[in-house]
Design a protein around this motif. Sequence first.
Motif, PDB file in Angstrom:
ATOM      1  N   SER A  18       0.836  -1.194   0.000  1.00 52.07           N
ATOM      2  CA  SER A  18       0.000   0.000   0.000  1.00 52.07           C
ATOM      3  C   SER A  18       0.872   1.247   0.000  1.00 52.07           C
ATOM      4  O   SER A  18       2.034   1.212   0.410  1.00 52.07           O
ATOM      5  CB  SER A  18      -0.909   0.019   1.228  1.00 52.07           C
ATOM      6  OG  SER A  18      -0.140   0.205   2.413  1.00 52.07           O
ATOM      7  N   ARG A  19       0.318   2.349  -0.463  1.00 55.17           N
ATOM      8  CA  ARG A  19       1.071   3.601  -0.482  1.00 55.17           C
ATOM      9  C   ARG A  19       1.550   3.961   0.915  1.00 55.17           C
ATOM     10  O   ARG A  19       2.684   4.412   1.104  1.00 55.17           O
ATOM     11  CB  ARG A  19       0.179   4.716  -1.041  1.00 55.17           C
ATOM     12  CG  ARG A  19       0.836   6.076  -1.177  1.00 55.17           C
ATOM     13  CD  ARG A  19       1.872   6.067  -2.277  1.00 55.17           C
ATOM     14  NE  ARG A  19       3.224   5.818  -1.788  1.00 55.17           N
ATOM     15  CZ  ARG A  19       4.244   5.537  -2.556  1.00 55.17           C
ATOM     16  NH1 ARG A  19       4.078   5.416  -3.858  1.00 55.17           N
ATOM     17  NH2 ARG A  19       5.448   5.331  -2.051  1.00 55.17           N
ATOM     18  N   ALA A  20       0.704   3.752   1.914  1.00 55.14           N
ATOM     19  CA  ALA A  20       1.079   4.096   3.284  1.00 55.14           C
ATOM     20  C   ALA A  20       2.270   3.265   3.749  1.00 55.14           C
ATOM     21  O   ALA A  20       3.188   3.782   4.398  1.00 55.14           O
ATOM     22  CB  ALA A  20      -0.109   3.895   4.222  1.00 55.14           C
ATOM     23  N   ASN A  21       2.279   1.968   3.417  1.00 50.43           N
ATOM     24  CA  ASN A  21       3.388   1.120   3.860  1.00 50.43           C
ATOM     25  C   ASN A  21       4.671   1.444   3.111  1.00 50.43           C
ATOM     26  O   ASN A  21       5.771   1.384   3.677  1.00 50.43           O
ATOM     27  CB  ASN A  21       3.036  -0.356   3.694  1.00 50.43           C
ATOM     28  CG  ASN A  21       3.800  -1.244   4.665  1.00 50.43           C
ATOM     29  OD1 ASN A  21       3.886  -0.942   5.855  1.00 50.43           O
ATOM     30  ND2 ASN A  21       4.362  -2.336   4.161  1.00 50.43           N
ATOM     31  N   LEU A  22       4.543   1.786   1.821  1.00 49.85           N
ATOM     32  CA  LEU A  22       5.727   2.203   1.069  1.00 49.85           C
ATOM     33  C   LEU A  22       6.300   3.502   1.633  1.00 49.85           C
ATOM     34  O   LEU A  22       7.522   3.676   1.695  1.00 49.85           O
ATOM     35  CB  LEU A  22       5.374   2.372  -0.406  1.00 49.85           C
ATOM     36  CG  LEU A  22       5.033   1.080  -1.163  1.00 49.85           C
ATOM     37  CD1 LEU A  22       4.537   1.410  -2.569  1.00 49.85           C
ATOM     38  CD2 LEU A  22       6.236   0.146  -1.237  1.00 49.85           C
ATOM     39  N   ASP A  23       5.443   4.398   2.079  1.00 50.36           N
ATOM     40  CA  ASP A  23       5.912   5.631   2.711  1.00 50.36           C
ATOM     41  C   ASP A  23       6.633   5.326   4.019  1.00 50.36           C
ATOM     42  O   ASP A  23       7.647   5.953   4.340  1.00 50.36           O
ATOM     43  CB  ASP A  23       4.742   6.583   2.966  1.00 50.36           C
ATOM     44  CG  ASP A  23       4.192   7.201   1.687  1.00 50.36           C
ATOM     45  OD1 ASP A  23       4.891   7.145   0.653  1.00 50.36           O
ATOM     46  OD2 ASP A  23       3.066   7.726   1.725  1.00 50.36           O
ATOM     47  N   ARG A  24       6.119   4.362   4.782  1.00 50.20           N
ATOM     48  CA  ARG A  24       6.796   3.974   6.030  1.00 50.20           C
ATOM     49  C   ARG A  24       8.168   3.373   5.718  1.00 50.20           C
ATOM     50  O   ARG A  24       9.133   3.605   6.462  1.00 50.20           O
ATOM     51  CB  ARG A  24       5.937   2.972   6.803  1.00 50.20           C
ATOM     52  CG  ARG A  24       4.633   3.535   7.340  1.00 50.20           C
ATOM     53  CD  ARG A  24       3.915   2.525   8.226  1.00 50.20           C
ATOM     54  NE  ARG A  24       2.591   2.985   8.572  1.00 50.20           N
ATOM     55  CZ  ARG A  24       1.468   2.561   7.984  1.00 50.20           C
ATOM     56  NH1 ARG A  24       1.542   1.618   7.024  1.00 50.20           N
ATOM     57  NH2 ARG A  24       0.293   3.038   8.345  1.00 50.20           N
ATOM     58  N   ALA A  25       8.255   2.584   4.642  1.00 49.58           N
ATOM     59  CA  ALA A  25       9.541   1.997   4.259  1.00 49.58           C
ATOM     60  C   ALA A  25      10.539   3.088   3.897  1.00 49.58           C
ATOM     61  O   ALA A  25      11.709   3.039   4.308  1.00 49.58           O
ATOM     62  CB  ALA A  25       9.358   1.033   3.082  1.00 49.58           C
ATOM     63  N   ALA A  26      10.097   4.086   3.130  1.00 47.58           N
ATOM     64  CA  ALA A  26      10.987   5.189   2.758  1.00 47.58           C
ATOM     65  C   ALA A  26      11.447   5.958   3.988  1.00 47.58           C
ATOM     66  O   ALA A  26      12.618   6.351   4.085  1.00 47.58           O
ATOM     67  CB  ALA A  26      10.272   6.114   1.780  1.00 47.58           C
ATOM     68  N   ALA A  27      10.555   6.168   4.939  1.00 51.76           N
ATOM     69  CA  ALA A  27      10.916   6.880   6.169  1.00 51.76           C
ATOM     70  C   ALA A  27      11.909   6.071   6.998  1.00 51.76           C
ATOM     71  O   ALA A  27      12.846   6.630   7.589  1.00 51.76           O
ATOM     72  CB  ALA A  27       9.659   7.186   6.979  1.00 51.76           C
ATOM     73  N   TRP A  28      11.717   4.745   7.041  1.00 51.05           N
ATOM     74  CA  TRP A  28      12.650   3.887   7.792  1.00 51.05           C
ATOM     75  C   TRP A  28      14.036   3.926   7.170  1.00 51.05           C
ATOM     76  O   TRP A  28      15.041   4.034   7.873  1.00 51.05           O
ATOM     77  CB  TRP A  28      12.109   2.456   7.830  1.00 51.05           C
ATOM     78  CG  TRP A  28      12.968   1.488   8.592  1.00 51.05           C
ATOM     79  CD1 TRP A  28      12.996   1.300   9.938  1.00 51.05           C
ATOM     80  CD2 TRP A  28      13.938   0.586   8.037  1.00 51.05           C
ATOM     81  NE1 TRP A  28      13.922   0.330  10.263  1.00 51.05           N
ATOM     82  CE2 TRP A  28      14.511  -0.131   9.118  1.00 51.05           C
ATOM     83  CE3 TRP A  28      14.368   0.305   6.743  1.00 51.05           C
ATOM     84  CZ2 TRP A  28      15.492  -1.108   8.940  1.00 51.05           C
ATOM     85  CZ3 TRP A  28      15.343  -0.665   6.560  1.00 51.05           C
ATOM     86  CH2 TRP A  28      15.895  -1.355   7.637  1.00 51.05           C
ATOM     87  N   LEU A  29      14.097   3.839   5.839  1.00 47.79           N
ATOM     88  CA  LEU A  29      15.391   3.925   5.155  1.00 47.79           C
ATOM     89  C   LEU A  29      16.076   5.247   5.466  1.00 47.79           C
ATOM     90  O   LEU A  29      17.291   5.291   5.707  1.00 47.79           O
ATOM     91  CB  LEU A  29      15.195   3.779   3.641  1.00 47.79           C
ATOM     92  CG  LEU A  29      14.868   2.381   3.129  1.00 47.79           C
ATOM     93  CD1 LEU A  29      14.444   2.445   1.667  1.00 47.79           C
ATOM     94  CD2 LEU A  29      16.056   1.450   3.285  1.00 47.79           C
TER      95      LEU A  29
END
Length: 524
Positions: free
Chosen positions: A455-466
């Motif tokens: 989901s877009r929200a989970n991809l955003d969380r992944a980018a923030a974690w990176l």
Amino acid sequence: MPDRPRPDRAALVTGPCPDRDCDGPSAFQTQFMFTESAGNKLSRRTLLGAGAAAALAVGASASNLPTAVAAGPKSADWAALAKQLDGRLLRPGQDAYYSALKTFDPRRDVQRPAGIVQAAGAGDVADALRFAVKFDLKPRPRSGGHSYVGASTGNGVLVVDCSRMTNIHYHSDKTVTISPGVRLGDLHDVLDRHGRTIPTGTCPTVGAAGLTLGGGIGVEDRLYGLTCDALTGATVIGPDGRTYQCSKDEHSDLFWALRGGGGGNFGVVTRLSYRSYPALPGEIFRLSWPSDDAHRVLTGWQHRLLGGMPKHAWANLHLDSSGGSVHPSITGVCWDSSATAEIKQLTSAIGRSPSGKQIWHESHAGAMSWFAGGSAGRKRQSWSAGSDIVGHKLYGSRADAIIRAVGSWNGSGSVAAIFDPFGGAMSPPSASATAFRWRDAIADVQWYVGLGSTSRANLDRAAAWLKRCHSAIGSASIGAYVNYLEPGRTHVSDYYGGNYQRLVAINKKYDPHNVFDSRYSLPG
């Protein structure tokens, strides 16, 4: 004898290609990102239409490119290309097209290339590139299709699919020559029958070409060097269809660039030749500690690596988390020797005995199969990742910051910081001996997110974690690994360090009109 039964690698591995070798794109398609404004690059149509071929005649292939670009291809043009090919041309609307467009990551299935050339040989590659130039299509070479950023596909591009070019020839002088569609699993199956190996990554479906062009980090690199160090020659088809035979004696500048410069530049590789090495059995070990020991394990692992780990030993460090606690572990192998002494040295450096320990012996084929993750290593999956090259020690508050960043994951799925050791046989060549720049570094770290949801929200969380992980490692990072590309990187030079300007100059020589022009390619 193993302390416990041989564990299932799939249960231990985090990542689409166990630990280190999502080779990125194959053939000569790379996967790096840099920020470009509209004014950074002239379009190929503008450049050629303005008669710039003469101005850029420094390129070896400039004179063979057209001085004007035709309008977009019509049905008759596609039909003429299909008739030229020994392989197949697939277009939208054909059933086989929708299967052929798929890469390793299912997220890329929504891309719609204008056409897919399933090349049967180098002639098809040359025809496809000439067609792309004539009609101003962006060529996207592919064999393994493991690019972290989907660089071997795209909307409206011409995919030059080399995955059916799978010849492997083992020679009496113990060298091996392969086509660009060869996957690592198949290559090792052939080499093991002769008692030989090439140091590669372990994911069986990764294309050998893409892995080599990015450098090639794997479980035998401390013993024998990088994959690109084994490369002795290559054939490259330039953007105008011209063929270059590359070695240390012929087109040596291009040969230098092939060894760690990534892809998406210069041309498409259609043949690679390697020297091989003895295939040795290995004693594999896996050590784990409780979360409270994460700092000790991170710092102690580095202490052992820098303090004299022999080149026959390889041991990588995982910091795994599904959010909150961080679980440290070390997985390693000692080639043709017992792992007991190395485990003792690691334990001493860490200062705490592991809470879990497994040791078992494998043939070379068995070791490579185990590191490959069995059937799990062949399953398509979605992930998000990035990397850093560790150039300075990660001790004290910096180590704590990294552990906190890894444990900060708050999305669906799990994450890992995967540290692969450098040194051993990787180090003797100078930093400028090949395009792979990072030989004197301590390690590389892959920041990996196994996406439980796309989901877009989970991809955003992944980018923030990176982003948090990059911030935590800070100035201890001196660059990144070109086979672990990520959208968040601001400039391609991050992947090449001091070799960047030389690579740009070589790219301008062999692709003066920027035919291989993408957001992931070297500037022209």
